[in-house]
Write an enzyme that holds these catalytic residues in place. Sequence first.
Site, short mmCIF file in Angstrom:
data_model
loop_
_atom_site.label_atom_id
_atom_site.label_comp_id
_atom_site.label_asym_id
_atom_site.label_seq_id
_atom_site.Cartn_x
_atom_site.Cartn_y
_atom_site.Cartn_z
N LYS A 1 0.79 -1.23 0.00
CA LYS A 1 0.00 0.00 0.00
C LYS A 1 0.82 1.28 0.00
O LYS A 1 1.84 1.36 0.69
CB LYS A 1 -0.91 0.01 1.23
CG LYS A 1 -1.97 -1.05 1.15
CD LYS A 1 -2.82 -1.03 2.39
CE LYS A 1 -3.98 -2.00 2.24
NZ LYS A 1 -4.72 -2.15 3.48
N GLY B 1 9.34 -1.19 10.75
CA GLY B 1 8.73 0.11 11.06
C GLY B 1 9.75 1.14 11.47
O GLY B 1 9.71 2.30 11.04
P1 AMP Z 1 4.01 -3.97 3.00
O1 AMP Z 1 3.69 -4.56 4.34
O2 AMP Z 1 3.21 -2.75 2.66
O3 AMP Z 1 5.48 -3.81 2.77
O4 AMP Z 1 3.51 -5.03 1.93
C1 AMP Z 1 4.02 -6.32 1.83
C2 AMP Z 1 3.01 -7.16 1.13
O5 AMP Z 1 2.73 -6.62 -0.14
C3 AMP Z 1 3.46 -8.58 0.90
O6 AMP Z 1 2.72 -9.44 1.69
C4 AMP Z 1 3.17 -8.80 -0.59
O7 AMP Z 1 2.55 -10.04 -0.87
C5 AMP Z 1 2.24 -7.67 -0.93
N1 AMP Z 1 2.26 -7.31 -2.35
C6 AMP Z 1 3.32 -6.99 -3.10
N2 AMP Z 1 2.97 -6.82 -4.38
C7 AMP Z 1 1.64 -7.04 -4.46
C8 AMP Z 1 0.68 -7.02 -5.52
N3 AMP Z 1 1.05 -6.75 -6.77
N4 AMP Z 1 -0.59 -7.30 -5.23
C9 AMP Z 1 -0.96 -7.59 -3.96
N5 AMP Z 1 -0.11 -7.62 -2.90
C10 AMP Z 1 1.18 -7.35 -3.15
#
Ligand code: AMP
Length: 421
Positions: free
Chosen positions: A222, A401
């Site tokens: 996100k 974090g």
């Molecule tokens: P974050 O905690 O924001 O760093 O997000 C990590 C998560 O983003 C991981 O669990 C990934 O599976 C997910 N992620 C990465 N690329 C995608 C994508 N194209 N669609 C959905 N989830 C994603």
Amino acid sequence: MNKKTVRDIDLKGKRVLMRVDFNVPLKNGVIQDDIRMRAALPTIQYVLDQKPKYLVLMSHLGDPKKDVQKAKEKAEKDNKPFDEAKFIEGKHKMKPIVEHLAELLGKPVQLAPAAIGAETKAMVDGLKQGDILMLENTRFHKEETSKDPAEREKMAKQLAEYADVYVNDAFGTAHRAHASTETVAHFLPAVAGFLMEKELAYLGKATDNPVKPYVAVIGGAKISGKIDVIQNLMTKVDALLIGGGMMFTFYKAQGMEIGKSLLEADKVELAKQILDTAKAKNVKLLLPVDCLVADKFDNAAATKIVKVDAIPADWAGVDIGPETIKLFAGEITKAKTVVWNGPMGVFEMPNFAKGTTAVAQALADATKNGATTIVGGGDSASAIAQAGLDKAVSHVSTGGGASLEYLEGKILPGVAALNDK
Ligand code: AMP
């Protein structure tokens, strides 16, 4: 670093209280990954070598209140029974941590029944020369994370009574102003451990006078979680590479169709603003040019590579494509400083991990070329370990974090509270 460390203080014969981050993943009481524990060993060993009176260790382990609520809701949804005591036993109790630490140190480690309270105080008072005691999970006490400073102070004062010196080696929790990470530092001489020192030294290399070219790679699910870091790094780096689920909100902001890909509808405007700012300030912000799409969110799904402006309506983008890998790897291997936070795709599924692994490899190649390469904790740390390249980069942070907040330019309260040199 302008903070005192364990090297700057006499520990001989002293009662030492040390905050570590042993918040390791636990499944039914079994440790899944002990990197954070191993990372604190040099400080623990150093403190013990100084012949203190005793060493009291403390850490949080998960977030009992939040975790219980989530697990309860899930059990209700799945119509399954939920045994709260058993859940807490397997996820939040320090017993397996203490047993593993004793193995790592080759020395007995005692376990207190709680972090504070009369029983624990008596146990601490009874410690003998050279004893090691681990307190029970600090987050079993609501004062630990209380927003009310007076509440936190109540707990911190009890913790401070155990010791003459406070050592903080919990980098992974340094971005939280909690009783055991920040407040207690106001009641004792307070110094950093070696892990804290090392983390700050590497992250400092990226934020203060980075050797250029400086490239940041940001991914993950996100935009909302990474907005501050994107905005802060945008003006500092020579190139900002964006991948992961968040890329699709950026495409949407450019009026493109993204099929079933992840979208943060309420962040489209923000994505537009980021792109406009990048243009106005002449920032090299690179988005993927192609991506891997899947017909369902499953490792066994049918997949194909498409240009980003040709995502089929019923498919979802799950990874960056080969053209993008080439483009990103080219930027990364040219760099002399690289920071990376967030996977390029759904790397937990092996068929969607190629882009993330390629970025990990590019960081390893850049390191060979003399670059300082820093991997933010959390998912990127798991991803680089999964690729077997964690030793091939300069530094893998133990704090997701915390490293993100540092790169956002924020002051980490757990660090700020330590004594200046
Ligand atoms: P974050 O905690 O924001 O760093 O997000 C990590 C998560 O983003 C991981 O669990 C990934 O599976 C997910 N992620 C990465 N690329 C995608 C994508 N194209 N669609 C959905 N989830 C994603």
